[in-house]
Every structure is written in C-alpha cells, then in structure tokens.
Motif scaffolding. Sequence first.
Motif, short mmCIF file in Angstrom:
data_model
loop_
_atom_site.label_atom_id
_atom_site.label_comp_id
_atom_site.label_asym_id
_atom_site.label_seq_id
_atom_site.Cartn_x
_atom_site.Cartn_y
_atom_site.Cartn_z
N MET A 3 0.86 -1.18 0.00
CA MET A 3 0.00 0.00 0.00
C MET A 3 0.90 1.24 0.00
O MET A 3 1.86 1.31 0.76
CB MET A 3 -0.89 0.01 1.25
N LEU A 5 1.13 5.41 0.36
CA LEU A 5 0.48 6.63 0.83
C LEU A 5 1.35 7.83 0.49
O LEU A 5 2.58 7.76 0.57
CB LEU A 5 0.27 6.58 2.35
N GLU A 52 -10.16 8.94 5.55
CA GLU A 52 -9.98 8.09 4.38
C GLU A 52 -8.75 7.20 4.51
O GLU A 52 -8.78 6.01 4.18
CB GLU A 52 -9.86 8.95 3.11
N THR A 53 -7.65 7.78 5.02
CA THR A 53 -6.43 7.01 5.18
C THR A 53 -6.60 5.90 6.21
O THR A 53 -6.13 4.77 6.01
CB THR A 53 -5.27 7.93 5.60
N GLU A 77 -9.34 4.37 6.94
CA GLU A 77 -10.16 3.32 6.33
C GLU A 77 -9.31 2.46 5.38
O GLU A 77 -9.47 1.23 5.34
CB GLU A 77 -11.33 3.96 5.58
N GLN A 78 -8.42 3.09 4.63
CA GLN A 78 -7.55 2.35 3.73
C GLN A 78 -6.63 1.42 4.50
O GLN A 78 -6.41 0.26 4.10
CB GLN A 78 -6.73 3.33 2.88
N LEU A 79 -6.08 1.92 5.61
CA LEU A 79 -5.20 1.09 6.43
C LEU A 79 -5.96 -0.07 7.06
O LEU A 79 -5.43 -1.18 7.17
CB LEU A 79 -4.54 1.95 7.51
N ARG A 80 -7.19 0.19 7.49
CA ARG A 80 -8.00 -0.89 8.06
C ARG A 80 -8.24 -1.99 7.04
O ARG A 80 -8.09 -3.19 7.34
CB ARG A 80 -9.36 -0.34 8.53
N GLU A 81 -8.62 -1.59 5.84
CA GLU A 81 -8.92 -2.57 4.81
C GLU A 81 -7.67 -3.35 4.41
O GLU A 81 -7.73 -4.57 4.19
CB GLU A 81 -9.50 -1.87 3.58
N PHE A 82 -6.54 -2.66 4.32
CA PHE A 82 -5.32 -3.31 3.86
C PHE A 82 -4.69 -4.21 4.90
O PHE A 82 -4.27 -5.32 4.61
CB PHE A 82 -4.30 -2.24 3.42
#
Length: 295
Positions: A224, A226, A237-238, A240-245
């Motif tokens: 990922m 950033l 948003e970041t 959420e991206q970290l949670r998903e990844f």
Amino acid sequence: MKQPPYILIVNGTKVRRPVFVLGAPHSGVDLVARALGKAPGFHVGAGHGAVQDAVHALARRPSIAEERAQGTASLLRAAFAESWQLTPLTCPRCPGGPVPARDAAAPCRHAGDVGRYGDASPDLLYSAAALQRAFEDAVFVQVIRDGRDVSAAMLGDEQALSWFRPAMANLDHEMPNPFFGIEDEKDRAQYPKLSTAAKCALRWRGAVRLSARLRGSLGAERLMTLRYEDLFGGEVETAEQLREFTGARVSAVELVRSDSPGIGSWRSRLSAEQREDVRTIAGSELQRLGYAKQH
C-alpha cells in the motif's frame, strides 16, 4: 532459491502477516506506525537495537542479502523476534519502574493481547527485498513525501547528516548503493563534490526509486502506498484504507498531528542555492515514477 516456510513464535503467538512501514527519512513513517501501533491487538516496533544493526548492515551492503539469502532471513527473523518480545521492561503499556529479576525477561500481562506485529524502524526500506524473503506473508505500507521537504528536514537532523561523513559512505564497495542514492559511476564520481543539500536529495531520490521498484514487484494485496501530503485533511480516508489493507482497527484520530505537518516548509528552510541543488537532483522524480503530482 526459495526459502523454507518460516515459523516464528513471539510472546506465545505465531507471527502472521507482519506489517512493515517504509519510507525515506522524514517521510511520515512514524505517524503511520503510531496509528497502526494504537490499533487493538497490534504491536509495532521501531528502532530496536538488534533491528537497526541488521537494517543498516543490509542498507550499506545490499549485496549481502543476495549472497547470503538464507542467513539474512534468519538474521532478520531473530532481530524482530527480539524486538517484538513484550516484557515488563519493553512493553509500552506497562507502568515501568523496578521489576523483579525473575519477571524482567518473562512476557508481561499485555503480551497475550497482541496477535499482530509490525515494524517501522528508520531505513527499513533498504531491507524490503530481504524482508519479503524472510516473511513470505508480510505486507508493506510505504509513505512517499515531496523531496524538497524531506531534504530540508534532513538538513536539520544531525543523525541523518552523520551518514554523509566520509568514513560512513562506503561507495567503493557497493554499486549501486540505494542508501546513498548512488546508481552508477557518474553518481559515484560526482558524490564528493555535492553539497550537503544535494546529498540529502540524492538519498531521497534513491529511496523513492527503491519504492517504485518495490511497487513493481509486489501486488496491491501486499503493498500500500500513501502520499504524506494526502494524510492531512484525509485522516478518515487514510484510516479506512489502512483498516482494509492491514485488518487493523486504525483510528483516524491517531493520524492527526498536534504540530504543523510542514508541507511546503522547504520554501522557508532552504536557501536559494540549496533549492537549486535539490531541484537539480530531485526535480520531477515523483511524476516520472508515476506518483501523484508534487504540491
């Protein structure tokens, strides 16, 4: 040669899918690592002595990882196993203070709450290829920042500048040498004549080129990327991206800085001569590598 499957037990738990946070100096790695480390069940180390020794050995002599792949993998696993041990003396959640000798090396009461591990040690980026081999299920988060702000920050960091002392730059032994940003004989010949600002920019350029190669070798399920400049105002948003990844319950609150993020601070921190030196080396590198447009 393919490495045998690894089994690493830390604090009574098998290490699965560790997360490594990578970036050039002063790129915001610490901010992302703090947010991950605050997630429930997640422990993220940074700067442990055993890890730093291994990381800097590989950073300065990257050929070691190729020539001694199996030994390098074992070295890294042992270093991280030591770093990730949670005892009353090393656990960030333990109150500190005197600890009986019989308890000092035993897992602390918080160790059982940890199920995931990661690391964000300085210069970890230069061990990325070796980490892929040592931890075949590892995932990586890399942070990219404008080279002008990175160079300005490095110029104010005595520890970062210490690497530019002649005794530290082992340019005669390694080619290419991403740690110093040296890619060919032309770079090596010019290096002694460069200003300190230019050397900072060269280190940054070497790091982002290494990051781009890593992006080319790993799929989206393992890497990922950033942009530092996008973190501020984009904390939700970041997170959420970290949670998903990563699968970690990252809180957007932990991505909020209490001080200025320093975006564009190079304008006041670099002299006109330093700006030109940095521009000459860094220039439009981010655009060329396919990252977002510089601010």
